[in-house]
Design a protein around this motif. Structure first.
Motif, PDB file in Angstrom:
ATOM      1  N   LYS A 189       0.768  -1.252   0.161  1.00  0.00           N
ATOM      2  CA  LYS A 189       0.039   0.115  -0.030  1.00  0.00           C
ATOM      3  C   LYS A 189       0.809   1.390   0.106  1.00  0.00           C
ATOM      4  N   ARG A 190       2.171   1.369   0.322  1.00  0.00           N
ATOM      5  CA  ARG A 190       2.563   2.205   0.529  1.00  0.00           C
ATOM      6  C   ARG A 190       3.549   2.586  -1.032  1.00  0.00           C
ATOM      7  N   LYS A 193      -0.718   2.460  -5.513  1.00  0.00           N
ATOM      8  CA  LYS A 193      -2.108   3.458  -5.589  1.00  0.00           C
ATOM      9  C   LYS A 193      -3.203   2.301  -4.968  1.00  0.00           C
ATOM     10  N   THR A 194      -3.336   1.319  -5.608  1.00  0.00           N
ATOM     11  CA  THR A 194      -4.475   0.416  -4.959  1.00  0.00           C
ATOM     12  C   THR A 194      -3.914  -0.930  -4.889  1.00  0.00           C
ATOM     13  N   VAL A 195      -4.385  -1.660  -4.044  1.00  0.00           N
ATOM     14  CA  VAL A 195      -4.176  -3.103  -3.592  1.00  0.00           C
ATOM     15  C   VAL A 195      -5.384  -3.795  -3.262  1.00  0.00           C
ATOM     16  N   LYS A 196      -5.674  -4.876  -4.127  1.00  0.00           N
ATOM     17  CA  LYS A 196      -7.098  -5.723  -3.812  1.00  0.00           C
ATOM     18  C   LYS A 196      -6.623  -6.784  -3.954  1.00  0.00           C
ATOM     19  N   ALA A 214      -1.808  -5.566  -7.165  1.00  0.00           N
ATOM     20  CA  ALA A 214      -1.446  -3.957  -6.755  1.00  0.00           C
ATOM     21  C   ALA A 214      -0.773  -3.173  -7.969  1.00  0.00           C
TER      22      ALA A 214
END
Length: 221
Positions: A189-190, A193-196, A214
């Motif tokens: 996440k750092r 922009k998006t992590v699913k 990611a």
């Protein structure tokens, strides 16, 4: 993509030196619509449809120029890439021998080898837009140990991705039930922009596998 339809179940007879677990595996293969569809479509494994379904959902392959395929054997994911991003350069790595695929550079070596990242970078000739990892550790039958071994591969793949990806690039990796552990999830996440998390329909219902996706790499700190 239209999901493969169900078919009449077929049973495998015991005997011929088969164990009960081998019989169950054979029955599952014979009755798996994705296995049948893979043969019809010319893919080397049913896993190809996992990437197809992930790409349909997250648009991973559109516009990609360079792709790394970690754990490429037997080559189903690379075949999908060749069809969906035919102009992209692809470099794959696996400890197992993988039959050649037109337009794909295949390295037979252990990704955990200290030299592997540098060899991959050199072979690709530039930063990848997408790092794919379908790697999983060989299981030993102990749930916690198997989880730790596989997550170790995921972590190594994630660190490789953040060291090599181009800006706005993406990283996809197979994880186990429960998803990515908190420390690694925070790391992703750092950097993205998006992590699913996603479980494509082609993943068997009884399987513990999920995928972390990611996207939007923010660049190196």
């Amino acid at each position: 993509m239209t999901r493969p339809g169900k078919d009449t179940s077929r049973r495998v007879k015991t005997g011929k030196g088969r164990t009960a677990s081998q019989v169950r595996w054979l029955e599952r293969q014979l009755n798996d619509p994705y296995v049948k569809q893979a043969k019809a479509d010319g893919y080397r494994s049913r896993a190809a449809y996992k990437l197809i379904e992930l790409d349909d959902k997250f648009t991973l392959l559109h516009g990609t120029r360079r792709i790394v395929d970690l754990g490429i054997a037997p080559g189903g994911w690379a075949q999908v890439v060749r069809k969906r991003a035919p102009k992209a350069a692809i470099v794959g790595i696996d400890l197992l021998e993988t039959d050649p695929i037109d337009g794909v550079t295949i390295l037979q070596m252990d990704f955990m080898d200290d030299n592997a990242p540098a060899v991959l970078k050199t072979a690709l000739g530039g930063p990848p837009d997408l790092v794919l990892s379908d790697m999983a550790a060989n299981t030993v039958g102990h749930k916690q140990t198997d989880h730790l071994r596989t997550m170790g591969l995921v972590e190594a793949a994630a660190y490789f991705a953040t060291e090599t990806l181009s800006d706005k690039g993406a990283f996809v990796a197979k994880v186990l039930a429960g998803g990515t552990d908190a420390e690694l999830l925070g790391y992703l996440k750092r950097h993205f922009k998006t992590v699913k998390h996603a479980k494509p329909p082609a993943s068997r219902k009884g399987s513990s596998e999920w995928y972390v996706v990611a996207q939007g790499f923010k660049g190196r700190e």
